[in-house]
Scaffold this motif. Structure first.
Motif, PDB file in Angstrom:
ATOM      1  N   VAL A 141       0.809  -1.215   0.000  1.00 45.72           N
ATOM      2  CA  VAL A 141       0.000   0.000   0.000  1.00 45.72           C
ATOM      3  C   VAL A 141       0.851   1.277   0.000  1.00 45.72           C
ATOM      4  N   GLY A 142       2.153   1.133  -0.333  1.00 41.54           N
ATOM      5  CA  GLY A 142       3.055   2.274  -0.261  1.00 41.54           C
ATOM      6  C   GLY A 142       2.634   3.461  -1.108  1.00 41.54           C
ATOM      7  N   GLY A 143       2.188   3.203  -2.325  1.00 42.55           N
ATOM      8  CA  GLY A 143       1.761   4.304  -3.191  1.00 42.55           C
ATOM      9  C   GLY A 143       0.490   4.962  -2.701  1.00 42.55           C
ATOM     10  N   THR A 144      -0.418   4.163  -2.184  1.00 39.53           N
ATOM     11  CA  THR A 144      -1.680   4.699  -1.664  1.00 39.53           C
ATOM     12  C   THR A 144      -1.440   5.485  -0.382  1.00 39.53           C
ATOM     13  N   ILE A 145      -0.472   5.051   0.437  1.00 39.80           N
ATOM     14  CA  ILE A 145      -0.084   5.845   1.597  1.00 39.80           C
ATOM     15  C   ILE A 145       0.377   7.227   1.144  1.00 39.80           C
TER      16      ILE A 145
ATOM     17  N   LYS B 129      -5.482   4.817  -8.515  1.00 40.20           N
ATOM     18  CA  LYS B 129      -4.547   5.356  -9.492  1.00 40.20           C
ATOM     19  C   LYS B 129      -3.502   6.222  -8.788  1.00 40.20           C
ATOM     20  N   LEU B 130      -2.254   6.004  -9.161  1.00 38.82           N
ATOM     21  CA  LEU B 130      -1.143   6.740  -8.569  1.00 38.82           C
ATOM     22  C   LEU B 130      -0.480   7.630  -9.610  1.00 38.82           C
TER      23      LEU B 130
ATOM     24  N   GLN C   2       3.795   9.695  -6.816  1.00 35.62           N
ATOM     25  CA  GLN C   2       3.359   8.811  -5.731  1.00 35.62           C
ATOM     26  C   GLN C   2       3.977   7.425  -5.870  1.00 35.62           C
ATOM     27  N   PHE C   3       4.035   6.926  -7.093  1.00 33.19           N
ATOM     28  CA  PHE C   3       4.645   5.610  -7.278  1.00 33.19           C
ATOM     29  C   PHE C   3       6.149   5.674  -7.044  1.00 33.19           C
TER      30      PHE C   3
ATOM     31  N   SER D 188       3.839  -4.959 -11.386  1.00 33.81           N
ATOM     32  CA  SER D 188       2.558  -5.153 -10.713  1.00 33.81           C
ATOM     33  C   SER D 188       1.678  -3.918 -10.847  1.00 33.81           C
ATOM     34  N   ALA D 189       2.283  -2.737 -10.648  1.00 33.94           N
ATOM     35  CA  ALA D 189       1.518  -1.489 -10.783  1.00 33.94           C
ATOM     36  C   ALA D 189       1.024  -1.299 -12.213  1.00 33.94           C
ATOM     37  N   ASN D 190       1.836  -1.688 -13.187  1.00 32.96           N
ATOM     38  CA  ASN D 190       1.419  -1.586 -14.592  1.00 32.96           C
ATOM     39  C   ASN D 190       0.323  -2.589 -14.928  1.00 32.96           C
ATOM     40  N   ARG D 191       0.425  -3.774 -14.324  1.00 31.82           N
ATOM     41  CA  ARG D 191      -0.607  -4.796 -14.574  1.00 31.82           C
ATOM     42  C   ARG D 191      -1.977  -4.294 -14.136  1.00 31.82           C
ATOM     43  N   TRP D 192      -2.048  -3.801 -12.886  1.00 29.67           N
ATOM     44  CA  TRP D 192      -3.340  -3.312 -12.403  1.00 29.67           C
ATOM     45  C   TRP D 192      -3.737  -2.025 -13.109  1.00 29.67           C
ATOM     46  N   GLY D 193      -2.745  -1.281 -13.578  1.00 34.66           N
ATOM     47  CA  GLY D 193      -3.059  -0.116 -14.400  1.00 34.66           C
ATOM     48  C   GLY D 193      -3.702  -0.511 -15.714  1.00 34.66           C
ATOM     49  N   GLY D 194      -3.202  -1.606 -16.296  1.00 41.19           N
ATOM     50  CA  GLY D 194      -3.811  -2.094 -17.528  1.00 41.19           C
ATOM     51  C   GLY D 194      -5.235  -2.562 -17.327  1.00 41.19           C
ATOM     52  N   VAL D 195      -5.525  -3.083 -16.133  1.00 44.24           N
ATOM     53  CA  VAL D 195      -6.883  -3.529 -15.817  1.00 44.24           C
ATOM     54  C   VAL D 195      -7.825  -2.341 -15.672  1.00 44.24           C
ATOM     55  N   SER D 196      -7.302  -1.217 -15.145  1.00 43.74           N
ATOM     56  CA  SER D 196      -8.177  -0.118 -14.746  1.00 43.74           C
ATOM     57  C   SER D 196      -7.933   1.186 -15.494  1.00 43.74           C
ATOM     58  N   GLY D 197      -7.055   1.168 -16.500  1.00 40.95           N
ATOM     59  CA  GLY D 197      -6.910   2.331 -17.358  1.00 40.95           C
ATOM     60  C   GLY D 197      -5.999   3.411 -16.826  1.00 40.95           C
ATOM     61  N   ALA D 198      -4.853   3.032 -16.287  1.00 41.87           N
ATOM     62  CA  ALA D 198      -3.877   4.004 -15.801  1.00 41.87           C
ATOM     63  C   ALA D 198      -2.497   3.379 -15.895  1.00 41.87           C
ATOM     64  N   ARG D 199      -1.469   4.181 -15.635  1.00 39.28           N
ATOM     65  CA  ARG D 199      -0.110   3.656 -15.729  1.00 39.28           C
ATOM     66  C   ARG D 199       0.305   2.953 -14.441  1.00 39.28           C
ATOM     67  N   PHE D 200       0.053   3.577 -13.292  1.00 35.27           N
ATOM     68  CA  PHE D 200       0.451   3.018 -12.004  1.00 35.27           C
ATOM     69  C   PHE D 200      -0.781   2.868 -11.115  1.00 35.27           C
ATOM     70  N   VAL D 201      -1.011   1.665 -10.632  1.00 39.09           N
ATOM     71  CA  VAL D 201      -2.206   1.399  -9.821  1.00 39.09           C
ATOM     72  C   VAL D 201      -1.860   0.396  -8.721  1.00 39.09           C
TER      73      VAL D 201
END
Length: 228
Positions: free
Chosen positions: A17-21, A169-170, A174-175, A204-217
């Protein structure tokens, strides 16, 4: 808004959760971290073989990582590493309850309950128990995070699969703060292709970004959400 991250081991708070922090803190929220386990002692044949200086160094890394992100305070409980199943669950619950009573967080982030690591599983159980939704319960939102080198290593067996439904989305800043904080964990960071490498964190951040339409997630499972 007060945010509490409940992690089993030093570095889990950054991995999951580092980026979300960083996002919360940049938005003006206050973030505290509770780390339940001591970390590293399971790497020795006997727990007592791990000298005090090893944990002191690890905890110093934790505090440096926290400073990178702007975390207000980190608490350490020092339950035995990868041996949470040897501790009565009530003891772990009481540690979480004490911290939620003290800090009155609205949001708690913690481990996915289906992780391979037994400490992650027990942490999830303890958080759910400690934050039972009674009338005076301050915690209204609980989100479970992915911990690379544990969540994916359960190979989505049965009901243990991590199935996120919240995607945060980060920004690049933030990332980058997440990666900078992880670099402080000198004994935990690994070289690619290990999951705890900077390159795999970005993947990992790119993978979830690809799922949700962003670069870092960063992705989370919504465990409980109560609206006033």
């Amino acid at each position: 808004m007060n945010i509490l991250v409940v992690a089993a081991h030093p570095d889990d708070e950054i991995l999951g959760v580092g980026g979300t922090i960083a996002k919360h803190i940049m938005a003006g929220d206050t973030v505290d971290v509770l780390i339940l386990g001591e970390g590293q002692t399971s790497r020795f044949a006997r727990r007592e073989d791990a000298g005090a200086e090893i944990l002191e160094e690890l905890h110093a890394d934790t505090l440096r990582a926290a400073a990178v992100l702007g975390i207000r305070h980190v608490s350490f409980e020092n339950f035995p590493d990868n041996r949470f199943d040897s501790v009565p669950l009530l003891e772990i619950v009481k540690a979480v309850e004490a911290k939620t009573d003290e800090l009155q967080p609205r949001i708690v982030y913690t481990h996915h309950g289906g992780d391979l690591n037994v400490d992650h599983q027990r942490t999830f159980q303890a958080v759910l128990t400690a934050t039972r939704p009674m009338e005076d319960q301050p915690v209204k939102e609980i989100y479970a995070f992915e911990t690379v080198s544990s969540t994916e290593w359960n190979f989505a067996y049965g009901d243990t699969a991590f199935t996120p439904n919240l995607f945060v989305k980060l920004t690049e800043r933030q990332f980058a703060a997440k990666l900078e904080a992880m670099e402080e964990y000198r004994t935990e960071l690994r070289e690619y292709p290990h999951p705890r490498s900077l390159k795999m964190l970005e993947a990992s951040a790119n993978r979830w970004g690809g799922v949700s339409g962003a670069r870092f997630v960063e992705a989370f499972e919504t465990v409980r959400l109560i609206r006033d």
